[in-house]
Design an enzyme around this catalytic site. Structure first.
Site, short mmCIF file in Angstrom:
data_model
loop_
_atom_site.label_atom_id
_atom_site.label_comp_id
_atom_site.label_asym_id
_atom_site.label_seq_id
_atom_site.Cartn_x
_atom_site.Cartn_y
_atom_site.Cartn_z
N LYS A 76 42.53 12.23 15.25
CA LYS A 76 43.99 12.69 15.38
C LYS A 76 44.98 11.64 15.62
O LYS A 76 44.51 10.60 16.07
CB LYS A 76 43.71 13.77 16.71
CG LYS A 76 42.99 13.08 17.93
CD LYS A 76 44.24 12.58 18.92
CE LYS A 76 43.69 12.02 20.06
NZ LYS A 76 44.45 10.95 20.91
N PRO B 52 38.90 4.17 13.81
CA PRO B 52 38.93 2.98 14.60
C PRO B 52 38.62 3.10 16.12
O PRO B 52 38.63 4.18 16.72
CB PRO B 52 40.40 2.50 14.70
CG PRO B 52 41.13 3.32 13.75
CD PRO B 52 40.17 4.44 13.34
N ILE B 53 37.69 2.18 16.45
CA ILE B 53 37.32 2.32 17.96
C ILE B 53 38.63 1.86 19.14
O ILE B 53 38.92 0.73 18.82
CB ILE B 53 35.95 1.60 18.26
CG1 ILE B 53 34.78 1.81 17.27
CG2 ILE B 53 35.61 1.25 19.49
CD1 ILE B 53 33.74 1.01 17.04
N ALA B 54 38.72 2.54 20.25
CA ALA B 54 39.82 2.34 21.03
C ALA B 54 40.77 2.33 20.46
O ALA B 54 41.70 1.37 20.78
CB ALA B 54 39.48 1.19 21.82
N GLY B 55 41.04 3.07 19.44
CA GLY B 55 42.48 3.05 18.69
C GLY B 55 43.43 4.33 18.98
O GLY B 55 44.55 4.49 18.16
N GLY B 56 43.07 5.10 19.82
CA GLY B 56 44.13 6.22 20.21
C GLY B 56 43.95 7.34 19.37
O GLY B 56 44.78 7.99 19.35
N MET B 57 42.77 7.34 18.23
CA MET B 57 42.66 8.32 17.41
C MET B 57 41.53 9.36 17.79
O MET B 57 41.34 10.19 17.02
CB MET B 57 42.62 7.85 16.15
CG MET B 57 43.82 7.15 15.64
SD MET B 57 43.64 6.60 13.66
CE MET B 57 43.66 8.20 12.93
N ALA C 297 35.70 12.97 18.46
CA ALA C 297 35.17 13.36 17.05
C ALA C 297 33.68 13.56 16.80
O ALA C 297 33.04 14.27 16.55
CB ALA C 297 35.78 12.78 15.95
N ASP D 50 39.70 15.30 24.57
CA ASP D 50 40.10 15.35 23.17
C ASP D 50 38.85 15.99 22.59
O ASP D 50 39.03 16.28 21.11
CB ASP D 50 40.08 13.77 22.58
CG ASP D 50 41.49 13.08 23.01
OD1 ASP D 50 42.47 13.93 23.36
OD2 ASP D 50 41.71 11.99 22.85
#
Length: 308
Positions: free
Chosen positions: A16, A102-107, A112, A144
């Site tokens: 996201k 991405p890991i620890a990417g704010g997504m 998920a 999330d």
């Protein structure tokens, strides 16, 4: 409940973007009230679940997941165990995660994975909770996770886990600039609090309760990328840029070469550029790539966790 036969089951769930993110004042319990507009985008995690006697997880795919935990502290393992415990299921599951977010990417990649695991195990084990029954479990796992289950476009309030769907029309096109290093969400929040303390006289008092602004909701409701570009905002961006100053260069590059607007997604360090068309997205991605930045084009909104 015993075992159902069948499997493997593969479920995909989206990453996201936080199109809008406000953070209220620091509360006495150490938390903040937040207000976010989430959009699920076409960058998917895929979780395959197979019957097993115990619980295990492994990662494959283009994202280096070698640092991720494989025990109960992994959100996907926690999700599977929570579902087994609540439904009285006595077996286990072997999970394989095709990692693209991405890991620890704010997504929200870990969220998920957890959402996809809930759907996959419910299907594999025949526990029969369905989406409505899985939502309360998702909320227990993290702010999330319910959104990754539902997808689309939604407003998150409270700690971010009180979700209400937002009306959205059309497709929005994004270019994601990915960073090689992650940012810790707690550290980003702490940096924001320090920034606010240091500049309290200029910034004034922060509100305890925050909300998503009408202009943002109106822009997604009519599918107007230009209006959304004007309304996008992230309170955490100032902290993310302080912790990772190189992100400023990426933001300026994308915005000077055709993006309508750029924003740090969530706690970063992924930067999301909103563009008008798929062609413009390809051009911005190429510009970033030439400068050595890893970039992807995605669109949203997309549905939440689904069996494929």
């Amino acid at each position: 409940m015993g075992r159902s036969r069948g499997g493997p089951v593969t479920v995909r769930a989206p990453g996201k973007i936080n199109v809008f993110f406000r953070v209220g004042a620091l509360q006495s319990d150490g938390y903040h009230d937040v207000a976010s507009l989430y959009q699920a985008v076409s960058l998917f995690e895929e979780v395959t679940a197979v019957h097993a006697d115990d619980f295990s997880i492994r990662f494959v795919g283009p994202v280096d997941a070698s640092e991720l935990p494989l025990d109960d502290s992994n959100l996907a393992i926690a999700a599977a165990k929570l579902l087994a415990e609540r439904t009285g299921f006595s077996g286990g599951v072997s999970l394989t995660v095709l990692k693209r977010v991405p890991i620890a990417g704010g997504m929200g990649g870990g969220s998920a994975d957890a959402a996809a695991t809930l759907v996959a195990c419910d299907e594999l084990w025949g526990t029969g909770l369905g989406r409505a029954g899985l939502l309360p479990l998702a909320a227990e796992l993290g702010a999330d996770v319910p959104f990754a289950l539902e997808g689309g476009t939604a407003v998150g309030t409270g700690r971010g886990d009180e979700l209400s769907p937002a009306l959205a029309q059309g497709d929005f096109h994004w270019v994601l600039a990915l960073s090689e290093s992650g940012l810790s969400t707690p550290v980003v929040y702490r940096t924001l609090d320090e920034h606010r303390d240091r500049h309290a006289s200029a910034l004034g008092p922060q509100p305890d309760l925050v909300k998503v602004e009408t202009a943002v909701l109106q822009a997604v409701r009519v599918g107007d990328a230009d209006s959304l570009a004007d309304a996008m905002h992230n309170d955490l961006q100032v902290a993310a840029l302080k912790l990772a100053p190189e992100l400023t260069e990426i933001l300026e590059l994308g915005e000077s070469r055709g993006a309508l607007a750029g924003i740090v997604s969530g706690s970063g360090p992924t930067i999301a550029f909103l563009v008008g068309t798929p062609q413009e997205a390809a051009e911005v991605r190429t510009v970033l790539g030439r400068r050595g930045f890893r970039a992807l084009t995605v669109s949203g909104p997309v549905p939440g966790a689904r069996v494929i």
